[in-house]
Scaffold this active site. Structure first.
Site, PDB file in Angstrom:
ATOM      1  N   ASN A   1     -26.787  11.564  -6.762  1.00 44.61           N
ATOM      2  CA  ASN A   1     -25.940  11.703  -5.568  1.00 44.61           C
ATOM      3  C   ASN A   1     -26.553  12.787  -4.685  1.00 44.61           C
ATOM      4  O   ASN A   1     -26.443  13.962  -4.991  1.00 44.61           O
ATOM      5  CB  ASN A   1     -24.518  12.091  -6.013  1.00 44.61           C
ATOM      6  CG  ASN A   1     -23.615  12.411  -4.828  1.00 44.61           C
ATOM      7  OD1 ASN A   1     -23.938  12.086  -3.686  1.00 44.61           O
ATOM      8  ND2 ASN A   1     -22.484  13.039  -5.112  1.00 44.61           N
TER       9      ASN A   1
ATOM     10  N   LYS B   1     -25.684  13.619  -1.772  1.00 47.87           N
ATOM     11  CA  LYS B   1     -24.685  14.245  -0.875  1.00 47.87           C
ATOM     12  C   LYS B   1     -25.256  14.295   0.547  1.00 47.87           C
ATOM     13  O   LYS B   1     -25.977  13.399   0.944  1.00 47.87           O
ATOM     14  CB  LYS B   1     -24.296  15.625  -1.397  1.00 47.87           C
ATOM     15  CG  LYS B   1     -23.928  15.603  -2.879  1.00 47.87           C
ATOM     16  CD  LYS B   1     -23.271  16.856  -3.331  1.00 47.87           C
ATOM     17  CE  LYS B   1     -23.081  16.792  -4.830  1.00 47.87           C
ATOM     18  NZ  LYS B   1     -22.252  17.866  -5.339  1.00 47.87           N
TER      19      LYS B   1
ATOM     20  N   HIS C   1     -15.271  10.885  -5.497  1.00 54.91           N
ATOM     21  CA  HIS C   1     -15.943  12.148  -5.834  1.00 54.91           C
ATOM     22  C   HIS C   1     -14.997  13.306  -5.500  1.00 54.91           C
ATOM     23  O   HIS C   1     -14.245  13.237  -4.520  1.00 54.91           O
ATOM     24  CB  HIS C   1     -17.246  12.259  -5.029  1.00 54.91           C
ATOM     25  CG  HIS C   1     -18.129  13.369  -5.503  1.00 54.91           C
ATOM     26  ND1 HIS C   1     -17.887  14.676  -5.168  1.00 54.91           N
ATOM     27  CD2 HIS C   1     -19.215  13.373  -6.312  1.00 54.91           C
ATOM     28  CE1 HIS C   1     -18.801  15.449  -5.751  1.00 54.91           C
ATOM     29  NE2 HIS C   1     -19.610  14.679  -6.454  1.00 54.91           N
TER      30      HIS C   1
ATOM     31  N   GLU D   1     -15.440  15.983  -4.077  1.00 55.50           N
ATOM     32  CA  GLU D   1     -15.577  16.512  -2.709  1.00 55.50           C
ATOM     33  C   GLU D   1     -14.833  15.628  -1.716  1.00 55.50           C
ATOM     34  O   GLU D   1     -14.288  16.123  -0.723  1.00 55.50           O
ATOM     35  CB  GLU D   1     -17.070  16.637  -2.350  1.00 55.50           C
ATOM     36  CG  GLU D   1     -17.714  17.776  -3.127  1.00 55.50           C
ATOM     37  CD  GLU D   1     -19.199  17.593  -3.402  1.00 55.50           C
ATOM     38  OE1 GLU D   1     -19.850  16.761  -2.755  1.00 55.50           O
ATOM     39  OE2 GLU D   1     -19.708  18.310  -4.301  1.00 55.50           O
TER      40      GLU D   1
ATOM     41  N   GLU E   1     -16.538  14.136 -14.126  1.00 50.46           N
ATOM     42  CA  GLU E   1     -17.157  15.310 -13.519  1.00 50.46           C
ATOM     43  C   GLU E   1     -16.131  16.436 -13.426  1.00 50.46           C
ATOM     44  O   GLU E   1     -15.356  16.497 -12.463  1.00 50.46           O
ATOM     45  CB  GLU E   1     -17.639  14.980 -12.106  1.00 50.46           C
ATOM     46  CG  GLU E   1     -18.620  13.844 -12.029  1.00 50.46           C
ATOM     47  CD  GLU E   1     -19.464  13.921 -10.770  1.00 50.46           C
ATOM     48  OE1 GLU E   1     -20.667  14.049 -10.905  1.00 50.46           O
ATOM     49  OE2 GLU E   1     -18.889  13.889  -9.673  1.00 50.46           O
TER      50      GLU E   1
ATOM     51  N   GLY F   1     -21.967  21.613  -9.154  1.00 49.25           N
ATOM     52  CA  GLY F   1     -22.710  22.503  -8.267  1.00 49.25           C
ATOM     53  C   GLY F   1     -22.566  23.979  -8.599  1.00 49.25           C
ATOM     54  O   GLY F   1     -22.922  24.841  -7.802  1.00 49.25           O
TER      55      GLY F   1
ATOM     56  N   SER G   1     -23.574  19.906 -12.974  1.00 46.32           N
ATOM     57  CA  SER G   1     -24.680  20.810 -13.337  1.00 46.32           C
ATOM     58  C   SER G   1     -25.527  20.266 -14.482  1.00 46.32           C
ATOM     59  O   SER G   1     -26.024  21.035 -15.304  1.00 46.32           O
ATOM     60  CB  SER G   1     -24.142  22.216 -13.645  1.00 46.32           C
ATOM     61  OG  SER G   1     -23.510  22.747 -12.500  1.00 46.32           O
TER      62      SER G   1
HETATM   63  C1  PEP Z   1     -22.035  15.727  -8.237  1.00 49.10           C
HETATM   64  O1  PEP Z   1     -21.790  16.175  -7.143  1.00 49.10           O
HETATM   65  O2  PEP Z   1     -21.704  14.573  -8.527  1.00 49.10           O
HETATM   66  C2  PEP Z   1     -22.703  16.599  -9.196  1.00 49.10           C
HETATM   67  C3  PEP Z   1     -22.646  16.285 -10.456  1.00 49.10           C
HETATM   68  O3  PEP Z   1     -23.326  17.707  -8.686  1.00 49.10           O
HETATM   69  P1  PEP Z   1     -24.248  18.755  -9.501  1.00 49.10           P
HETATM   70  O4  PEP Z   1     -25.132  17.954 -10.408  1.00 49.10           O
HETATM   71  O5  PEP Z   1     -25.021  19.461  -8.420  1.00 49.10           O
HETATM   72  O6  PEP Z   1     -23.328  19.649 -10.246  1.00 49.10           O
END
Ligand code: PEP
Length: 251
Positions: A9, A11, A95, A97, A167, A173, A213
């Site tokens: 992803n 973003k 997601h 976000e 997640e 992040g 992460s």
């Molecule tokens: C995400 O936004 O789906 C995600 C897992 O981000 P990150 O790997 O940067 O934590």
């Protein structure tokens, strides 16, 4: 048998030129992935990057969002059929976000799931608890409720098209990943929950990805867990070496 998947992803990152470079570098480093690789660039890049992925049958194009209506006066929005028309076969829905910054609630998200499925787009449906719920130890109830609200209206055949991405919000992040045991515990709980609704065989065939992460160092341990079927990768998907290493960690 359920599919092993790594999805990147991106973003709101990369210009089109940078995205093309990243895709070419990624394709050059990943020869025969053990599972599916899904790439979710920004909307403006879908068509161009889709063309680069097209000759590689294990690579698939995803959008990061879609609107729930098929067409009409929704300025700035894009429908599921438009995404299909530029080569997308997956779409990320729900997601954290989108839930947090764009106020997408369960009703909207279940409508987006329907819109995607009606066009043959496979939803990668995201779920995950905030830190408060993890600390209060009610994370399983919280995440199961998201799954129920977003997906459990689906008939069996439609549910089978869905990929789930767990997640935990506190891990996205932040550099703070869930431990492999925390990931396994949640994935197992989700599979059991799905099994109660759709039966053991469908639950067993549902791909449940971990996100938060996940990186080149920790992917192998997380993916090795029996109920973890790969990952949804944010930051590390923007570096071709790291993304390639994560893909090679698929079991
Ligand atoms: C995400 O936004 O789906 C995600 C897992 O981000 P990150 O790997 O940067 O934590």
């Amino acid at each position: 048998m359920r599919q092993q998947i790594v999805a990147g992803n991106w973003k709101m990152n990369t210009t089109l030129e940078e995205g093309i470079e990243l895709t070419k570098a990624m394709l050059g480093k990943i020869e025969s992935p053990r599972g599916l690789v899904v790439v979710a660039p920004p909307l403006t890049h879908l068509h161009g990057i889709g063309k680069l992925l097209q000759p590689h049958p294990q690579f698939h194009l995803a959008a990061q969002n879609c609107h729930q209506e098929p067409k009409g006066a929704f300025t700035g929005e894009v429908s599921a059929s438009m995404l299909v028309s530029v080569g997308a076969s997956f779409v990320i829905i729900g997601h954290s976000e989108r839930r947090q910054y764009f106020m997408e609630d369960n009703i909207t998200l279940s409508a987006k799931v329907n819109a995607a499925l009606s066009q043959g787009l496979k939803p990668i449906f995201c779920c995950g608890e905030p830190l408060d719920n993890r600390e209060a130890e009610n994370q399983v109830e919280y995440v199961c409720e998201q799954i129920k609200a977003g997906l459990f209206h689906l008939p069996e055949e439609a549910f089978k098209q869905v990929v789930i991405a767990y997640e935990p919000i506190w891990a996205i992040g932040t550099g703070r990943t869930a431990s492999s045991q925390q990931a396994q515990d949640m994935h197992q709980a989700l599979r059991e929950y799905i099994s109660k609704k759709y039966g053991g065989s469908i639950a067993d065939d549902t791909s449940i990805l971990y996100g938060g992460s996940c990186n080149a160092q920790n992917a192998a341990e997380i993916f090795a867990q029996p109920d973890v079927d790969g990952g949804l990768i944010g930051g590390a998907s923007l570096k071709s070496d790291d993304f390639a290493a994560i893909i090679s960690a698929l079991k």
